[in-house]
Structure formats: structure tokens, C-alpha cells
Scaffold this motif. Structure first.
Motif: not given
Length: 389
Positions: A338-359
Motif C-alpha cells: 500500500l505504500w509508495r515509499n517502500v523498496n523491497v530488495i531480494g533474490p528473484n529465485n530460490d537458488i540465490n540468497k541475499l545473505d550478509f556478504s551480498k548485502f
């Protein structure tokens, strides 16, 4: 491609970070379990505790497991000791993360330069890593954990509004020293109640309050929770008498951390501080030109979830929610659609994960490598109607 958080867009704004258990995932276990319910959904300490809230024996066994596998490892962790490769990597990720934040502060033109790091973790990773960086003179900065005192460090919310300044020899110039505020929303194992105050002691030594016989009994229960083929409907309690049960809860209820069943403290003095820190978070997010970046946080705490959703009515608040998996990314997109001022960032598949290193490398980084290394991650603007509730 990854929607990177551009340092140029945030360095001169009111930056707030919210870290969850995902930031320390290679150091300490989280609430997540491998056991599933009858529908195949993954269980957590929280979901099981709610299911068996009326069964004293199973609930006690579950929280004994929680203490033994999640809390005591945090209490007994030796930051100066020898660590595994994964633990060293996790601590290095904390260093890289703080280095990025301090580099942003170095570029800020604000007279009082600070970044608020809100965390629901009750470990000492942030304070320990900051301390090692100060010792090595990596950056000139102040780490503010909200305490004041010398032999006894007493925690109070007003201390987060104090700043240190460097004054020239002839007092003709002064500048605010960059400051990192560390705010433990769910408490810390290093806290203890002293009369009506909270004392913080990072050198405190802990003893496991479960005796060896109970620890041995717990092994079968913990193994059951760690098997993805097991179902929660067949969960069992270990053999405990009333004295053992009462003794455990007496010790457990003295812990200065949020209870995961209700996301509340048992002790009033800690509970009051919790709500004061929630107000502090709300106040910071309502300021003009504010930034909120979340990482490793599941939004299981409904108080924090609703607080952030209300704060998004501030059109000058830009929020970046960083998700570990594509599933959590989809969940967060739904929760904040519902909110315009939110960006959601994350993987686009089940293989890659956004861990602390990639962050650190791909999402929040001041290096050219971090700006360009964005393969297999996606960012989505949640661009729907503005909610002014």
C-alpha cells in the motif's frame, strides 16, 4: 539486476538501520526450525509456543530447548576466542557493514552526524566489532549504546540524544564526532536489573542454569525439531517433575530479553524501556529526509511492523526492506504493497540468497564493486496508493 541503495542518495539524510537475527545467522541459531506442521509449513519457536501454550510440559521443554540452543550460545560466546570460518566471516561482515556506515557519516555535512542502528538481536556483535575498530583506529567515531557511568554503566533513553564534539586548541572550531547509536529493541544478554534501572556489563560471565541431566534429556527433543521429516503434531515433552519446571521458569523469566511468544518482557523495567525505544524509533522515522534500511528482520514483532507501517505516512521517509529469499521478498511486497515509499530488495529465485556478504557487497556499499555486483538480485518499488493511516 539489484536495486542498490545509492550512497549519494542517503549519506546526508537521517539514516536508521533495523537488523534482525539474519545478520548473526552464522554465529547463533534463529527461531526457525526444520520441523513442519501437518500442512507442510515450517515451524518456529514462536509458532510452536503458541500452539502448545496450554500444555505446560511441552511448553517448558520447548523453552528449555530455546534457552539451550539459542540463548546460552549468545551468553557464552567468546569474541576474543578462536572461531570457525563461518563465524569469522560473520564478524567480518559486521566490520564491513560498520565501515560503510562510518564512511557515509564521514561524507555527511550535518553538524551532528549519527546513524541509529536498531536491532532485535540480543548478542554483542555490534558493540564488540565497533570496539575492535576503535582500538585499531580504523575510524574516528563514538559508539553510543545508551549508557552512562564508569564502573556501572546504566542504560537510559535520553543518552541516545547526547553527542561528542572535537574542539580546536584555541576553541575557534569544533565539529561533531561521527556517532553510531546501538539500540537493542528486544533486550540484550548483557543487561541486568539493578533496582529500577538497567545495568549493562559486557564482561559478565554466565552459567548454564540447565543441569547436565536435563541437557541430556533435551538432546532427543532438539534432534526431533531439527528433522524436516518430523511433524509438530507428534511433538513430545521430556520427563520433568514440578520442581524442575518451576526452577526453570524462575530462571528463564529473569532473562532481560523479549519472550518470543508475546514479544514482551516479563520484567517491568525492561518492558518500559522496550516501549520507550519503540517511541524513539517512531520519532526518528517521522523526521524529514529519513531513511530506514532493514536487513535480516522478519517483521514477526507486530509492534515494530505496525509502527513502521504507520511511519510510512511520512512522505519524506524512504524505506528499503532487504530480504534473504525470494519467498520472504514476496511476503514483504504483500505486507507493504500500500505504500509508495517502500523498496523491497531480494533474490528473484530460490537458488540465490541475499545473505550478509551480498548485502554488504551489492546493496549497501561505497565501493565500485558493491555498486556493480548485482547479479541475480532484484529490487521492487512497492508503488501503490499512499496510506495515510
Amino acid at each position: 539486476m539489484c536495486e542498490k541503495i545509492n550512497p549519494i542518495d542517503i549519506y546526508n539524510k537521517n539514516i536508521n538501520i533495523l537488523l534482525g537475527s539474519g545478520a548473526s545467522a552464522d554465529l547463533f541459531p534463529t527461531l526457525y526450525l526444520k520441523i513442519k506442521d501437518s500442512d507442510g509449513s515450517q515451524e518456529t519457536i514462536e509458532t510452536l509456543a503458541n500452539k502448545f501454550n496450554d500444555c505446560r510440559e511441552i511448553l517448558t521443554t520447548l523453552f528449555m530447548h530455546y534457552y539451550q540452543t539459542c540463548i546460552y550460545p549468545v551468553q557464552s560466546f567468546d569474541f576474543s576466542g578462536k572461531h570457525s570460518d563461518s563465524e569469522d566471516k560473520n564478524l567480518q561482515n559486521y566490520k564491513n557493514f560498520l565501515h560503510t556506515l562510518l564512511s557515509l557519516l564521514d561524507r555527511s555535512k550535518e553538524p551532528y552526524r549519527k546513524i541509529n542502528i536498531f536491532t532485535t538481536n540480543y548478542d554483542g556483535c555490534l558493540s564488540h566489532v565497533a570496539d575492535t575498530m576503535l582500538f585499531k583506529d580504523v575510524h574516528e567515531f563514538v559508539i553510543n549504546d545508551g549508557t552512562a557511568g564508569f564502573h556501572k554503566k546504566i542504560l537510559h533513553p535520553r543518552n541516545f540524544n547526547t553527542f561528542q564534539s572535537q574542539i580546536g586548541i584555541f576553541e575557534r572550531s569544533n565539529y561533531g564526532i561521527p556517532q553510531l547509536n546501538i539500540i537493542h529493541l528486544h533486550g540484550s544478554v548483557y543487561w541486568s536489573k539493578v533496582e529500577d534501572k538497567i545495568e549493562v556489563n559486557y564482561t559478565k560471565r554466565f552459567e548454564n542454569f540447565l543441569d547436565n541431566s536435563i541437557q541430556n534429556k533435551l538432546e532427543a527433543f532438539s534432534d526431533y525439531l531439527a528433522n524436516e521429516n518430523n511433524k509438530s503434531e507428534n511433538i513430545f515433552a521430556i520427563d520433568l517433575n514440578n520442581e524442575e519446571i518451576n526452577k526453570f521458569w524462575e530462571n528463564y523469566n529473569q532473562l532481560p530479553i523479549v519472550n518470543p511468544t508475546k514479544w514482551k518482557f516479563y520484567e517491568t523495567v525492561f518492558d518500559e524501556h522496550y516501549y520507550q525505544m519503540l517511541r524513539f524509533l517512531s520519532y526518528e522515522l517521522e523526521k524529514p529526509n529519513s531513511i530506514l534500511i532493514t536487513f535480516g528482520f522478519s517483521f514477526a514483532d507486530e509492534h515494530i511492523l505496525k509502527l513502521i507501517q504507520r511511519s510510512l505516512s511520512n512522505p519524506q521517509l524512504q524505506t528499503f526492506i532487504c530480504c534473504y529469499s525470494s519467498k520472504s521478498r514476496n511476503n514483504m511486497e504483500e505486507a507493504f504493497k500500500l505504500w509508495r515509499n517502500v523498496n523491497v530488495i531480494g533474490p528473484n529465485n530460490d537458488i540465490n540468497k541475499l545473505d550478509f556478504s551480498k548485502f554488504n557487497e551489492s546493496v549497501l556499499s561505497i565501493s565500485s564493486k558493491g555498486m556493480n555486483n548485482s547479479e541475480n538480485l532484484v529490487g521492487s518499488n512497492v508503488m501503490k496508493t499512499q496510506n495515510n493511516e
